[in-house]
Write a protein that holds these residues in place. Sequence first.
Motif, PDB file in Angstrom:
ATOM      1  N   ALA A 184       0.816  -1.221   0.000  1.00 18.36           N
ATOM      2  CA  ALA A 184       0.000   0.000   0.000  1.00 18.36           C
ATOM      3  C   ALA A 184       0.843   1.263   0.000  1.00 18.36           C
ATOM      4  O   ALA A 184       0.359   2.335  -0.378  1.00 18.36           O
ATOM      5  CB  ALA A 184      -0.942   0.001   1.202  1.00 18.36           C
ATOM      6  N   VAL A 185       2.116   1.173   0.405  1.00 17.54           N
ATOM      7  CA  VAL A 185       2.958   2.362   0.458  1.00 17.54           C
ATOM      8  C   VAL A 185       3.129   3.002  -0.912  1.00 17.54           C
ATOM      9  O   VAL A 185       3.410   4.205  -1.015  1.00 17.54           O
ATOM     10  CB  VAL A 185       4.328   2.024   1.091  1.00 17.54           C
ATOM     11  CG1 VAL A 185       5.189   1.205   0.132  1.00 17.54           C
ATOM     12  CG2 VAL A 185       5.064   3.282   1.527  1.00 17.54           C
ATOM     13  N   ALA A 186       2.944   2.239  -1.967  1.00 19.70           N
ATOM     14  CA  ALA A 186       3.100   2.785  -3.315  1.00 19.70           C
ATOM     15  C   ALA A 186       1.894   3.588  -3.778  1.00 19.70           C
ATOM     16  O   ALA A 186       1.941   4.241  -4.835  1.00 19.70           O
ATOM     17  CB  ALA A 186       3.375   1.651  -4.307  1.00 19.70           C
ATOM     18  N   ASP A 187       0.817   3.572  -2.999  1.00 21.18           N
ATOM     19  CA  ASP A 187      -0.419   4.257  -3.381  1.00 21.18           C
ATOM     20  C   ASP A 187      -0.434   5.655  -2.772  1.00 21.18           C
ATOM     21  O   ASP A 187      -0.760   5.830  -1.598  1.00 21.18           O
ATOM     22  CB  ASP A 187      -1.627   3.448  -2.902  1.00 21.18           C
ATOM     23  CG  ASP A 187      -2.960   4.102  -3.252  1.00 21.18           C
ATOM     24  OD1 ASP A 187      -2.949   5.116  -3.971  1.00 21.18           O
ATOM     25  OD2 ASP A 187      -3.998   3.593  -2.783  1.00 21.18           O
ATOM     26  N   GLN A 188      -0.109   6.657  -3.588  1.00 19.54           N
ATOM     27  CA  GLN A 188      -0.061   8.020  -3.070  1.00 19.54           C
ATOM     28  C   GLN A 188      -1.424   8.548  -2.636  1.00 19.54           C
ATOM     29  O   GLN A 188      -1.512   9.498  -1.853  1.00 19.54           O
ATOM     30  CB  GLN A 188       0.522   8.962  -4.119  1.00 19.54           C
ATOM     31  CG  GLN A 188      -0.313   9.123  -5.369  1.00 19.54           C
ATOM     32  CD  GLN A 188       0.321  10.079  -6.366  1.00 19.54           C
ATOM     33  OE1 GLN A 188       1.388  10.651  -6.108  1.00 19.54           O
ATOM     34  NE2 GLN A 188      -0.317  10.246  -7.512  1.00 19.54           N
ATOM     35  N   ASP A 189      -2.485   7.912  -3.103  1.00 17.27           N
ATOM     36  CA  ASP A 189      -3.841   8.361  -2.764  1.00 17.27           C
ATOM     37  C   ASP A 189      -4.482   7.540  -1.649  1.00 17.27           C
ATOM     38  O   ASP A 189      -5.681   7.679  -1.384  1.00 17.27           O
ATOM     39  CB  ASP A 189      -4.731   8.300  -4.006  1.00 17.27           C
ATOM     40  CG  ASP A 189      -4.235   9.197  -5.117  1.00 17.27           C
ATOM     41  OD1 ASP A 189      -3.802  10.331  -4.817  1.00 17.27           O
ATOM     42  OD2 ASP A 189      -4.250   8.763  -6.288  1.00 17.27           O
ATOM     43  N   SER A 190      -3.697   6.704  -0.992  1.00 16.49           N
ATOM     44  CA  SER A 190      -4.242   5.862   0.072  1.00 16.49           C
ATOM     45  C   SER A 190      -4.916   6.710   1.148  1.00 16.49           C
ATOM     46  O   SER A 190      -4.390   7.762   1.554  1.00 16.49           O
ATOM     47  CB  SER A 190      -3.122   5.034   0.706  1.00 16.49           C
ATOM     48  OG  SER A 190      -3.606   4.333   1.847  1.00 16.49           O
ATOM     49  N   ALA A 191      -6.065   6.237   1.613  1.00 22.28           N
ATOM     50  CA  ALA A 191      -6.774   6.913   2.700  1.00 22.28           C
ATOM     51  C   ALA A 191      -6.320   6.418   4.072  1.00 22.28           C
ATOM     52  O   ALA A 191      -6.809   6.902   5.101  1.00 22.28           O
ATOM     53  CB  ALA A 191      -8.280   6.693   2.549  1.00 22.28           C
ATOM     54  N   ASP A 192      -5.381   5.484   4.098  1.00 27.86           N
ATOM     55  CA  ASP A 192      -4.883   4.900   5.340  1.00 27.86           C
ATOM     56  C   ASP A 192      -3.850   5.849   5.959  1.00 27.86           C
ATOM     57  O   ASP A 192      -2.803   6.109   5.354  1.00 27.86           O
ATOM     58  CB  ASP A 192      -4.257   3.534   5.047  1.00 27.86           C
ATOM     59  CG  ASP A 192      -3.859   2.780   6.304  1.00 27.86           C
ATOM     60  OD1 ASP A 192      -3.566   3.421   7.325  1.00 27.86           O
ATOM     61  OD2 ASP A 192      -3.825   1.541   6.241  1.00 27.86           O
ATOM     62  N   GLU A 193      -4.134   6.354   7.160  1.00 30.49           N
ATOM     63  CA  GLU A 193      -3.217   7.307   7.775  1.00 30.49           C
ATOM     64  C   GLU A 193      -1.871   6.667   8.121  1.00 30.49           C
ATOM     65  O   GLU A 193      -0.852   7.363   8.184  1.00 30.49           O
ATOM     66  CB  GLU A 193      -3.844   7.918   9.022  1.00 30.49           C
ATOM     67  CG  GLU A 193      -4.165   6.940  10.141  1.00 30.49           C
ATOM     68  CD  GLU A 193      -4.775   7.621  11.351  1.00 30.49           C
ATOM     69  OE1 GLU A 193      -4.875   8.873  11.348  1.00 30.49           O
ATOM     70  OE2 GLU A 193      -5.141   6.913  12.296  1.00 30.49           O
ATOM     71  N   GLN A 194      -1.850   5.357   8.320  1.00 29.99           N
ATOM     72  CA  GLN A 194      -0.580   4.694   8.575  1.00 29.99           C
ATOM     73  C   GLN A 194       0.293   4.686   7.313  1.00 29.99           C
ATOM     74  O   GLN A 194       1.510   4.918   7.381  1.00 29.99           O
ATOM     75  CB  GLN A 194      -0.822   3.276   9.069  1.00 29.99           C
ATOM     76  CG  GLN A 194      -1.571   3.217  10.394  1.00 29.99           C
ATOM     77  CD  GLN A 194      -1.663   1.818  10.940  1.00 29.99           C
ATOM     78  OE1 GLN A 194      -0.696   1.288  11.492  1.00 29.99           O
ATOM     79  NE2 GLN A 194      -2.810   1.194  10.789  1.00 29.99           N
TER      80      GLN A 194
END
Length: 224
Positions: free
Chosen positions: A174-184
């Motif tokens: 998920a770290v590669a997703d700049q639009d992630s809604a995950d605050e972590q």
Amino acid sequence: MTGQHSSWSDVDHYLIDTLVGEDDALAAARLSSRDTTAPGIEVTANQGRLLKMLAELIGARRVIEFGTLAGYSAIWLARAVGDGGVVTSLELEEQNAGIARANAERAGVADRVDVVVGPARVSAQALVDAGAEPYDFAFIDADKQSTPEYLRLVLELTHPGSVIVIDNVVRGGAVADQDSADEQVQGIRTALADVAANPALEATALQTVGLKGWDGFAIIRRVS
């Protein structure tokens, strides 16, 4: 568990059994993780050995750790610093701190492990304000959304030549997703961007698979 994940775990078990192993104190610390507020998220034995070796390779005598839980990684790091060394481990929950202290006592390293209870940013800032002697090695493995703040504080608590390890930086990709809604995820992304923008640091990050699934860690060295 998928077949692929099963294979990852099988390989980790093989590597641990062949090259690392766990003595009774480490095994007891791992088992006691089930009594903490976040069971089962401690590093694996091969990751613990890696932390110990990295600290030993730079001759670390003072280590600071963000996130204690049952004290499993703290024991590995305490063995790295040796007699007279110091591991300052910052832990939010008194429940976890008590378990960690008992595990350090069982492992024979209680004299070099100082578990400080409270919000890590508050405890670390208190060390900064007190002018604490710089640390040679830092392990950041606490709430990921606060990683940028922990990194900032670590840079005030270390010296040129110190090594910093940040755990769980891949987050299952998920770290590669700049639009992630995950605050972590966003916390990790911000911390890595801060590292990249800081000319006083050099770093790399590696993906891992194994008993903890798909994740990874960053290794950072202060060059100035």
